[in-house]
Design a protein around this motif. Structure first.
Motif, PDB file in Angstrom:
ATOM      1  N   SER A 244       0.829  -1.215   0.000  1.00 42.80           N
ATOM      2  CA  SER A 244       0.000   0.000   0.000  1.00 42.80           C
ATOM      3  C   SER A 244       0.859   1.260   0.000  1.00 42.80           C
ATOM      4  O   SER A 244       0.559   2.231  -0.685  1.00 42.80           O
ATOM      5  N   LYS A 247       2.308   1.684  -3.474  1.00 40.22           N
ATOM      6  CA  LYS A 247       1.284   2.140  -4.417  1.00 40.22           C
ATOM      7  C   LYS A 247       1.010   3.637  -4.281  1.00 40.22           C
ATOM      8  O   LYS A 247       0.954   4.367  -5.262  1.00 40.22           O
ATOM      9  N   LEU A 251       1.885   6.704  -7.154  1.00 42.76           N
ATOM     10  CA  LEU A 251       0.944   7.677  -7.724  1.00 42.76           C
ATOM     11  C   LEU A 251       1.450   9.098  -7.490  1.00 42.76           C
ATOM     12  O   LEU A 251       1.442   9.941  -8.381  1.00 42.76           O
ATOM     13  N   LEU A 255       2.387  11.776 -10.484  1.00 47.76           N
ATOM     14  CA  LEU A 255       1.655  13.027 -10.622  1.00 47.76           C
ATOM     15  C   LEU A 255       2.571  14.224 -10.427  1.00 47.76           C
ATOM     16  O   LEU A 255       2.464  15.216 -11.127  1.00 47.76           O
ATOM     17  N   ARG A 295       1.297  -5.213 -21.838  1.00 47.60           N
ATOM     18  CA  ARG A 295      -0.107  -5.035 -21.455  1.00 47.60           C
ATOM     19  C   ARG A 295      -0.486  -3.562 -21.383  1.00 47.60           C
ATOM     20  O   ARG A 295      -1.617  -3.177 -21.646  1.00 47.60           O
ATOM     21  N   SER A 300      -5.650  -0.019 -20.969  1.00 50.83           N
ATOM     22  CA  SER A 300      -6.165   1.348 -20.920  1.00 50.83           C
ATOM     23  C   SER A 300      -5.827   2.066 -19.617  1.00 50.83           C
ATOM     24  O   SER A 300      -5.874   3.271 -19.548  1.00 50.83           O
ATOM     25  N   VAL A 304      -3.003   0.796 -13.092  1.00 49.96           N
ATOM     26  CA  VAL A 304      -3.303  -0.558 -12.653  1.00 49.96           C
ATOM     27  C   VAL A 304      -2.211  -1.517 -13.134  1.00 49.96           C
ATOM     28  O   VAL A 304      -1.793  -2.419 -12.417  1.00 49.96           O
ATOM     29  N   GLN A 305      -1.723  -1.293 -14.346  1.00 50.13           N
ATOM     30  CA  GLN A 305      -0.647  -2.144 -14.850  1.00 50.13           C
ATOM     31  C   GLN A 305       0.600  -2.011 -13.969  1.00 50.13           C
ATOM     32  O   GLN A 305       1.241  -3.004 -13.637  1.00 50.13           O
ATOM     33  N   ALA A 308       0.111  -3.885 -10.790  1.00 48.06           N
ATOM     34  CA  ALA A 308       0.308  -5.320 -10.983  1.00 48.06           C
ATOM     35  C   ALA A 308       1.800  -5.645 -11.009  1.00 48.06           C
ATOM     36  O   ALA A 308       2.238  -6.653 -10.463  1.00 48.06           O
TER      37      ALA A 308
ATOM     38  N   PHE B 245     -14.371  -1.248 -11.656  1.00 47.78           N
ATOM     39  CA  PHE B 245     -12.939  -1.495 -11.827  1.00 47.78           C
ATOM     40  C   PHE B 245     -12.123  -0.588 -10.900  1.00 47.78           C
ATOM     41  O   PHE B 245     -11.227  -1.035 -10.188  1.00 47.78           O
ATOM     42  N   LEU B 246     -12.480   0.685 -10.889  1.00 47.87           N
ATOM     43  CA  LEU B 246     -11.757   1.630 -10.038  1.00 47.87           C
ATOM     44  C   LEU B 246     -11.955   1.325  -8.556  1.00 47.87           C
ATOM     45  O   LEU B 246     -11.026   1.442  -7.760  1.00 47.87           O
ATOM     46  N   ASP B 249      -9.780  -1.605  -7.683  1.00 46.49           N
ATOM     47  CA  ASP B 249      -8.388  -1.172  -7.616  1.00 46.49           C
ATOM     48  C   ASP B 249      -8.111  -0.401  -6.327  1.00 46.49           C
ATOM     49  O   ASP B 249      -7.113  -0.624  -5.659  1.00 46.49           O
ATOM     50  N   GLU B 250      -9.024   0.489  -5.962  1.00 47.72           N
ATOM     51  CA  GLU B 250      -8.811   1.314  -4.775  1.00 47.72           C
ATOM     52  C   GLU B 250      -8.745   0.464  -3.499  1.00 47.72           C
ATOM     53  O   GLU B 250      -7.996   0.762  -2.591  1.00 47.72           O
ATOM     54  N   ASN B 251      -9.527  -0.606  -3.457  1.00 43.43           N
ATOM     55  CA  ASN B 251      -9.689  -1.327  -2.192  1.00 43.43           C
ATOM     56  C   ASN B 251      -8.999  -2.687  -2.111  1.00 43.43           C
ATOM     57  O   ASN B 251      -8.955  -3.298  -1.056  1.00 43.43           O
ATOM     58  N   ASP B 253      -5.958  -3.765  -2.037  1.00 42.00           N
ATOM     59  CA  ASP B 253      -4.869  -4.015  -1.085  1.00 42.00           C
ATOM     60  C   ASP B 253      -5.313  -3.911   0.369  1.00 42.00           C
ATOM     61  O   ASP B 253      -4.536  -4.184   1.271  1.00 42.00           O
ATOM     62  N   TYR B 265      -4.047  -8.815  -8.728  1.00 42.85           N
ATOM     63  CA  TYR B 265      -3.617  -7.721  -9.602  1.00 42.85           C
ATOM     64  C   TYR B 265      -3.313  -8.215 -11.009  1.00 42.85           C
ATOM     65  O   TYR B 265      -3.509  -7.511 -11.995  1.00 42.85           O
ATOM     66  N   LEU B 268      -6.605  -8.356 -12.654  1.00 39.55           N
ATOM     67  CA  LEU B 268      -7.093  -7.007 -12.918  1.00 39.55           C
ATOM     68  C   LEU B 268      -6.341  -6.397 -14.103  1.00 39.55           C
ATOM     69  O   LEU B 268      -6.919  -5.727 -14.953  1.00 39.55           O
ATOM     70  N   SER B 269      -5.050  -6.681 -14.155  1.00 47.97           N
ATOM     71  CA  SER B 269      -4.241  -6.158 -15.255  1.00 47.97           C
ATOM     72  C   SER B 269      -4.688  -6.758 -16.586  1.00 47.97           C
ATOM     73  O   SER B 269      -4.763  -6.071 -17.604  1.00 47.97           O
ATOM     74  N   ASP B 272      -7.854  -5.219 -17.701  1.00 52.53           N
ATOM     75  CA  ASP B 272      -7.599  -3.905 -18.293  1.00 52.53           C
ATOM     76  C   ASP B 272      -7.125  -4.023 -19.748  1.00 52.53           C
ATOM     77  O   ASP B 272      -7.428  -3.175 -20.574  1.00 52.53           O
ATOM     78  N   ARG B 275     -10.094  -4.296 -21.710  1.00 53.06           N
ATOM     79  CA  ARG B 275     -10.766  -3.008 -21.763  1.00 53.06           C
ATOM     80  C   ARG B 275     -10.117  -2.112 -22.825  1.00 53.06           C
ATOM     81  O   ARG B 275     -10.799  -1.459 -23.609  1.00 53.06           O
ATOM     82  N   ARG B 317      -8.287   8.045  -7.158  1.00 55.58           N
ATOM     83  CA  ARG B 317      -7.181   8.264  -8.094  1.00 55.58           C
ATOM     84  C   ARG B 317      -7.532   9.255  -9.197  1.00 55.58           C
ATOM     85  O   ARG B 317      -6.744  10.127  -9.527  1.00 55.58           O
ATOM     86  N   LYS B 320      -7.386  12.756  -8.032  1.00 51.11           N
ATOM     87  CA  LYS B 320      -6.000  13.183  -7.837  1.00 51.11           C
ATOM     88  C   LYS B 320      -5.332  13.497  -9.173  1.00 51.11           C
ATOM     89  O   LYS B 320      -4.570  14.440  -9.299  1.00 51.11           O
TER      90      LYS B 320
END
Lengths: 322, 383
Positions: A244, A247, A251, A255, A295, A300, A304-305, A308, B245-246, B249-251, B253, B265, B268-269, B272, B275, B317, B320
């Motif tokens: 966590s 992660k 981010l 940013l 990937r 998209s 997330v990639q 992972a 999906f979001l 991802d947020e929750n 972990d 993950y 999820l990857s 995506d 997607r 996310r 942000k």
């Protein structure tokens, strides 16, 4: 422009004889220019190795002082969709050149970022107006240029500048700007330049704002501001199982520095080799890195990639015990 | 929810209630622990049993304080005495997993003690009992699992209620109510009630608040390992898949760790990737893969159920990123001006901005680049 205060412009070579490095390419293009005729050119290679410079030198040598009248430059920041190619490029290409010039020149910078449609449109235009206009296309990757366009051009492949060339540029800048370098800081500059003269001069100008004595430490300090060292911290957090934290930090870094997922993954891939983990593990993670980069290109959600990917850094090889 | 109160055990739908009767007639252990998802009839069964057998119920539920003292006072005595007037007592401890470690200190230990010594029958109910703190209870009680109720069974029940009240209805609307509630009978009954105006069932509006819905979906994805439930969960949800999906991802972990997290993950990857392919090629068949990877893929990535209670966070996310983009807009516009004047790439100038900015502070240079006041001010403030 001559007295620009931006060094990469100030020190941009104006004539073939000023160009440092790329000797073979310069020699061949010079021969074209001496004959007052050039073919369409495709200049491929990494940034800062002289592609735009050579295009500008060609224009100056052919047209003299009023080179701008017969020269149109479109770079990637301009709108270059198919409509621009159809209208702006055509309008310029079809009118007669000014003065004694036999043809005009259009420089399309970063032409590998042109859309497919725009490239298709370009293909006909190049042929239609080849009497009155020559195209110079520059790009990082020639593979991204459609085959039919490649086949209409003479291709020159530029390599990163050699150490000796970079060193000569350092001397030239130091002399003009009254800067001091020692052996160590020179090596540092050569190392961080990665064969890119633009990067070199930008870093030198940054250093000069702080001191006219360039030290090794100063060079690395300037450069590290653009290459966040947090990446290593993020990977280490992940290895310790603090996902966590890793992660959130990831981010934040992305940013703050405005980095894309691909920028980050490139740095992760390099950073793997600096981690204190088993060598086989490094290979495994590199493989994973490549898979995730793939990937990312297909997917998209870059973030997330990356999540992972950093999750897989947690994997320890102990068999799962129930 | 006054429209349907089961008076007999066999009116409970979708569960094998004969086992409760069997336990009551012939208990192996004095206590029965009924566990299963929300709203499938656990408590209702106990009340139905009481009505059927004319029992007096002594109830302690999560609305009550349930610390050691309280449990001892309310249940302790009762568990040891028989009723004076022949009416038998049934003790109900509802929602055992709601006994809080902090506020109900000592409650569970006291409960274990009571169960050990009780003379009266005790029924306990819970959603999740596989936490280790319930291991004693699991051993001391007979266990009975209640499952999600098939939506067609719920539909039949709703229909029966409407017929009984002579209410006009459209079958599709009833089916929607049943389907939307994911095997939760109570929620379906509440929704039926809400939509029953005068003598007609109206079009189903937004039955539940969105946040509630998505929380339930996440809970199922993160907690369940039942592939049938997992496969159905996204198809019953009306919400945007991207939104889910979001949320995942947020929750993720907060719920998973170690190998489970890595595997989830990975799924999820891959979701995506599909997607991305859908967006690029407009090939919507890929939605199937995206959705299965998100639900069953993530759900089955865990080796065991986890019973920690987690309150899920709204995805933060995108917000942000939006804020950062606004903040970086000046960076972009300055990089564009720089690139335009120097025959170089905007992207590269943007990336190496932290190097360039050292000399972009220079006034003469700012003038040459035609930076406006906002831009020079922005540089001054941030670097």
């Amino acid at each position: 422009m001559q007295d620009s205060s931006i060094w990469i412009e100030k020190f941009r070579p104006r004539r073939f004889d000023d160009i440092i490095g790329q000797e073979i390419i310069v020699k061949r293009i010079k021969a074209f220019v001496e004959n007052k005729n050039i073919p369409h050119l495709l200049l491929a290679g990494p940034p800062g190795v002289g592609k735009s410079t050579i295009a500008l030198v060609i224009a100056r040598e052919l047209y003299g002082e009023n080179w701008r009248e017969n020269f149109l430059e479109l770079n990637a920041s301009d709108d270059r969709g198919i409509n621009v190619v159809r209208e702006k490029v055509k309008d310029f290409a079809r009118t007669k050149s000014i003065g004694n010039a036999l043809f005009k020149i259009i420089l399309l910078d970063e032409s590998d970022s042109l859309t497919r449609d725009a490239q298709q449109a370009l293909r006909r235009t190049m042929e239609q107006y080849s009497n009155t206009c020559r195209f110079i296309l520059s790009c990082n990757y020639s593979s991204r240029i459609l085959d039919p366009i490649q086949s209409r051009c003479t291709i020159f492949r530029f390599k990163p500048l050699e150490k000796e060339s970079i060193s000569k540029i350092i001397d030239r800048v130091c002399k003009e700007e009254k800067l001091k370098v020692d052996d160590k800081s020179r090596d540092a500059l050569i190392y961080i330049a990665e064969g890119d003269a633009r990067r070199l001069e930008n870093v030198m100008q940054s250093c000069s704002m702080i001191s006219n004595k360039i030290t090794e430490e100063l060079v690395y300090e300037i450069v590290s501001s653009a290459r966040p060292k947090e990446i290593k911290e993020i990977l280490e957090l992940a290895i310790e199982g603090k996902f966590s934290n890793a992660k959130n930090k990831l981010l934040e870094v992305m940013l703050k520095h405005g980095l894309s997922g691909l920028d980050i993954i490139k740095q992760i891939q390099q950073e793997i080799w600096n981690l204190k983990i088993d060598d086989n593990k490094k290979i495994e993670l590199t493989d994973k890195c490549g898979e995730i980069e793939f990937r990312m290109v297909e997917g998209s959600d870059e973030f997330v990639q990356l999540e992972a990917l950093i999750a897989s850094f947690m994997k320890n090889d102990k068999p799962y015990s129930k | 929810m006054t429209n349907h109160i089961p008076n007999k055990l066999n009116e409970i739908i979708g569960q094998d209630t004969s086992k409760i009767l069997k336990w009551f007639e012939n208990p192996g252990k004095k206590s029965l622990l009924i566990h299963g998802p929300t709203g499938v009839g656990k408590t209702s069964s106990v009340y139905a049993l009481a009505r059927e057998k004319n029992l007096e119920i002594l109830e302690l539920n999560s609305g009550d304080l349930r610390n050691k003292e309280r449990i001892k006072n309310v249940i302790g005595e009762a568990s040891l005495q028989h009723s004076l007037f022949g009416r038998k007592k049934l003790i109900l401890i509802d929602e055992v997993d709601g006994i809080s470690g902090r506020h109900d200190y000592g409650g569970l230990a006291e409960l274990n003690k009571i169960i050990e010594n009780t003379k009266n029958k005790i029924i306990l109910t819970a959603n999740e009992i596989f936490d280790s703190k319930f291991s004693m209870l699991r051993r001391k009680c007979e266990l009975l699992e209640f499952k999600h109720v098939d939506y067609l069974d719920i539909f039949k029940l709703l229909k029966k209620i409407c017929d009984g009240k002579k209410v006009k209805y459209n079958e599709i609307i009833l089916k929607n109510i049943a389907r939307k509630n994911n095997g939760d009978v109570r929620a379906s009954l509440i929704d039926l009630n809400m939509n029953m105006i005068e003598d007609k069932i109206n079009e189903v509006g937004d039955l539940r608040e969105y946040a509630q819905d998505i929380n339930e979906v996440l809970r199922i994805i993160f907690k369940s390992r039942d592939v049938d439930v997992l496969m159905k969960i996204l198809s019953t949800l009306d919400e945007d898949l991207d939104e889910v999906f979001l949320w995942i991802d947020e929750n993720l972990d907060k719920e998973y760790s170690e190998d489970d997290l890595i595997n989830a993950y990975d799924k999820l990857s891959k979701a995506d990737v599909y997607r991305g392919r859908i967006l690029r090629r407009q090939y919507y068949r890929f939605l199937v893969y995206q959705s299965i990877l998100m639900s069953a893929g993530v759900g089955l990535s865990k080796k065991e159920k986890r019973n920690l209670y987690i309150s899920y966070q709204r995805p933060s996310r995108i917000l942000k990123m939006w804020i950062a983009n606004n903040r970086n807009a000046k960076r972009k516009s300055i990089a564009e001006k720089f690139a335009g004047k120097t025959h170089s790439s905007v992207n590269k100038a943007y990336k190496e901005f932290d190097i360039l900015v050292n000399f972009l502070k220079d006034e003469k240079l700012a003038e040459e680049l035609e930076l406006d006041d906002d831009e020079t001010e922005w540089i001054r403030r941030n670097f």
